[in-house]
Design a protein around this motif. Structure first.
Motif, short mmCIF file in Angstrom:
data_model
loop_
_atom_site.label_atom_id
_atom_site.label_comp_id
_atom_site.label_asym_id
_atom_site.label_seq_id
_atom_site.Cartn_x
_atom_site.Cartn_y
_atom_site.Cartn_z
N ALA A 100 0.72 -1.36 -0.16
CA ALA A 100 -0.08 -0.07 -0.11
C ALA A 100 0.77 1.30 -0.01
O ALA A 100 1.69 1.39 0.89
CB ALA A 100 -0.76 -0.05 1.21
N LEU A 101 0.55 2.07 -0.79
CA LEU A 101 1.25 3.33 -0.90
C LEU A 101 0.59 4.39 0.12
O LEU A 101 1.27 5.42 0.71
CB LEU A 101 1.05 3.94 -2.23
N TYR A 102 -0.83 4.25 0.40
CA TYR A 102 -1.37 4.74 1.39
C TYR A 102 -2.63 4.17 1.57
O TYR A 102 -3.11 3.19 0.89
CB TYR A 102 -1.65 6.33 1.03
N ARG A 103 -3.57 4.51 2.47
CA ARG A 103 -4.84 3.87 2.92
C ARG A 103 -5.80 4.98 2.71
O ARG A 103 -5.42 6.14 3.77
CB ARG A 103 -4.98 3.18 4.13
N ALA A 104 -6.94 5.07 2.35
CA ALA A 104 -8.05 5.87 2.32
C ALA A 104 -9.26 5.06 2.73
O ALA A 104 -9.61 4.02 2.19
CB ALA A 104 -8.36 6.42 0.77
N ASP A 105 -10.08 5.74 3.68
CA ASP A 105 -10.99 4.93 4.58
C ASP A 105 -10.65 3.50 4.82
O ASP A 105 -11.39 2.52 4.58
CB ASP A 105 -12.30 4.76 3.46
N ASN A 106 -9.50 3.38 5.24
CA ASN A 106 -9.07 2.23 5.82
C ASN A 106 -8.71 0.98 4.61
O ASN A 106 -8.82 -0.12 5.13
CB ASN A 106 -9.52 1.62 7.08
N THR A 107 -8.79 1.49 3.35
CA THR A 107 -8.36 0.47 2.40
C THR A 107 -7.39 0.86 1.81
O THR A 107 -7.05 1.87 1.42
CB THR A 107 -9.72 0.47 1.69
N PRO A 108 -6.40 -0.14 0.95
CA PRO A 108 -5.28 0.34 0.49
C PRO A 108 -5.28 0.82 -0.93
O PRO A 108 -6.20 0.10 -1.72
CB PRO A 108 -4.52 -1.03 0.53
N VAL A 109 -4.51 1.57 -1.28
CA VAL A 109 -4.11 2.08 -2.69
C VAL A 109 -2.90 1.30 -3.20
O VAL A 109 -1.79 1.66 -2.32
CB VAL A 109 -4.21 3.50 -3.07
N VAL A 160 -8.27 -11.95 -9.57
CA VAL A 160 -8.16 -10.59 -9.09
C VAL A 160 -9.38 -10.69 -7.80
O VAL A 160 -8.92 -9.87 -6.75
CB VAL A 160 -9.29 -9.46 -10.08
N LYS A 161 -10.44 -11.70 -7.63
CA LYS A 161 -11.04 -11.84 -6.35
C LYS A 161 -10.20 -12.20 -5.57
O LYS A 161 -10.43 -11.77 -4.20
CB LYS A 161 -12.17 -12.51 -6.85
N LYS A 162 -9.18 -13.26 -5.67
CA LYS A 162 -8.32 -13.71 -4.59
C LYS A 162 -7.65 -12.63 -4.15
O LYS A 162 -7.31 -12.37 -2.97
CB LYS A 162 -7.57 -14.94 -5.06
N TRP A 163 -6.98 -11.69 -5.07
CA TRP A 163 -6.19 -10.73 -4.81
C TRP A 163 -6.84 -9.70 -3.81
O TRP A 163 -6.31 -9.07 -2.76
CB TRP A 163 -5.67 -10.02 -6.01
N GLY A 168 -8.09 -7.24 1.78
CA GLY A 168 -8.96 -6.89 2.66
C GLY A 168 -10.22 -5.95 2.11
O GLY A 168 -10.75 -5.16 2.93
N ILE A 169 -10.56 -6.06 0.77
CA ILE A 169 -11.33 -5.14 0.22
C ILE A 169 -12.36 -6.01 -0.40
O ILE A 169 -12.28 -7.29 -0.79
CB ILE A 169 -10.95 -4.28 -0.86
N THR A 170 -13.54 -5.27 -0.88
CA THR A 170 -14.79 -6.21 -1.40
C THR A 170 -14.09 -7.10 -2.81
O THR A 170 -13.57 -6.47 -3.68
CB THR A 170 -15.86 -5.08 -1.87
N LYS A 171 -14.61 -8.37 -2.81
CA LYS A 171 -14.23 -9.05 -3.87
C LYS A 171 -15.20 -8.95 -5.01
O LYS A 171 -16.09 -9.84 -5.37
CB LYS A 171 -13.95 -10.51 -3.50
N THR A 172 -14.94 -7.99 -5.81
CA THR A 172 -16.03 -7.84 -7.03
C THR A 172 -15.38 -8.24 -8.50
O THR A 172 -16.18 -8.57 -9.24
CB THR A 172 -15.95 -6.22 -7.35
N GLY A 173 -14.17 -8.73 -8.58
CA GLY A 173 -13.50 -9.29 -9.63
C GLY A 173 -13.24 -8.05 -10.88
O GLY A 173 -12.62 -8.37 -11.73
N THR A 174 -13.71 -6.70 -10.34
CA THR A 174 -13.33 -5.44 -11.34
C THR A 174 -12.29 -4.98 -10.52
O THR A 174 -12.30 -4.49 -9.20
CB THR A 174 -14.42 -4.68 -11.31
#
Length: 356
Positions: A100-109, A160-163, A168-174
């Motif tokens: 993660a370069l940073y986290r927004a709303d506690n989710t990684p970018v 992508v869903k596994k990744w 720790g983010i929603t598994k959308t596949g997109t």
């Protein structure tokens, strides 16, 4: 005055020596040369008080320029998503692929490697070079079950869903464009542009390469030194010298400031031959030595042995068999107090007069 300015001034004086004969005795005296008046081939009535021998050697003319040891130019990262900035890595932290370069709303970018920026959301059915770049990164991170190509298949979506689950983010596949930042390799956090609690949509941090480099800005007249791959020597503040080479040459324009007009510079990035030589070093001024000219196996005399001839050009006072005469010479490279000479009867071991 900087080393670069002092050396540049010295270079202009030395390399302008051929013009000294035209401007007269005063300029010649400024180089430590006698005033014009000797004639080639004319015997002299007195022997010189001191002498030196013509030597055969390699002449190397060097120039010193100031440089800055750091991590190269920084690049500002701006967030593209909504929300609140919740975490930024510490200054000096190294972020690698998949981190993660940073986290927004506690989710990684997340940082991935590649030259093409993330410019669109990716989902099943999409095709293109950006799809292949994403799949290459997934494969490097250990995800399998898909073919690395330019097609975003259902198998790609499964990986992508596994990744996404591991992040720790929603598994959308997109893959959302704002979720990824691409860089050519690992990055080093150089500066915070925002802190936790700030909006995640503005400038967040500045980053650099993880590899320490020396940056040198050269004036246009020094373009002959700005050649990629050229060997240089870097002198550190503690006196240690490090061998290196010019890795990158860029042409940059420094904007005008006040009454100072804009300037064009050659910006060099120099890397050490030993990759560990700059470990632990940052933000310091160093001296970079460039080889401006080199002549191997040439005849050379001390610069002080040159005489300005009445008919123009230069000569030396040759001492032989208890007598002395002035012999015209052609001068070449000047370096370290010596000058390359050629002329009739001039060879290694020839004795020439020196000022007393």
């Amino acid at each position: 005055m900087s080393n670069r300015r002092r050396r540049a001034r010295a270079g202009r004086v030395i390399f302008g020596v051929a013009a000294v004969a035209a401007v007269g005795a005063a300029a010649a005296a400024g180089l430590g040369l006698p005033e014009r008046g000797s004639d080639a081939g004319t015997p002299t009535s007195t022997l010189p008080a001191k002498t030196a021998q013509v030597s055969k050697q390699t002449l190397v003319d060097t120039e010193n320029h100031d440089g800055k040891l750091g991590h190269g130019d920084s690049r500002t990262l701006s967030g593209r998503g909504a929300g609140t900035l919740t975490e930024v890595p510490a200054v000096g932290a190294v972020v690698q692929r998949g981190q993660a370069l940073y986290r927004a709303d506690n989710t990684p970018v997340v940082l991935l490697y590649g030259s093409m920026p993330s410019y669109r959301n990716l989902t099943v059915g999409d095709e293109g070079a950006d799809v292949k770049q994403l799949e290459e990164n997934l494969a490097e991170l250990g995800y399998t079950g898909f073919t690395v190509d330019d097609k975003y298949s259902s198998s790609t979506a499964s990986a992508v869903k596994k990744w996404q689950g591991d992040l720790g983010i929603t598994k959308t596949g997109t893959v959302e464009a704002a979720r990824i930042v691409y860089a050519t390799g690992a990055v080093r956090v150089d500066e915070h542009k925002a802190e936790a609690g700030d909006p995640a949509g503005g400038a967040i941090l500045a980053y650099t390469s993880t590899v320490p480099v020396v940056s040198v800005d050269l004036d246009p007249e020094d373009h002959r030194l700005a050649k990629s791959g050229t060997a240089v020597t870097v002198k550190l503040p503690d006196g240690k010298s490090v061998a290196g080479k010019i890795a990158v040459v860029q042409t940059v324009i420094q904007p005008a400031q006040g009454n100072t007009p804009a300037e064009t510079k050659y910006r060099l990035s120099i890397t050490p031959d030993d990759t560990k030589a700059f470990d632990g070093l940052d933000q310091m001024t160093v001296t970079v030595t460039f080889t401006a000219g080199k002549r191997e196996n040439v005849l050379a005399v001390p610069v002080q042995a040159l005489l300005a001839l009445a008919e123009g050009g230069y000569g030396v006072q040759v001492v032989e068999n208890g007598a002395a005469k002035v012999v015209a010479v052609k001068v070449g490279l000047f370096a370290a107090g010596k000058v390359e000479v050629t002329g009739d009867g001039i060879s290694a071991g020839t004795v020439v007069g020196m000022p007393g």
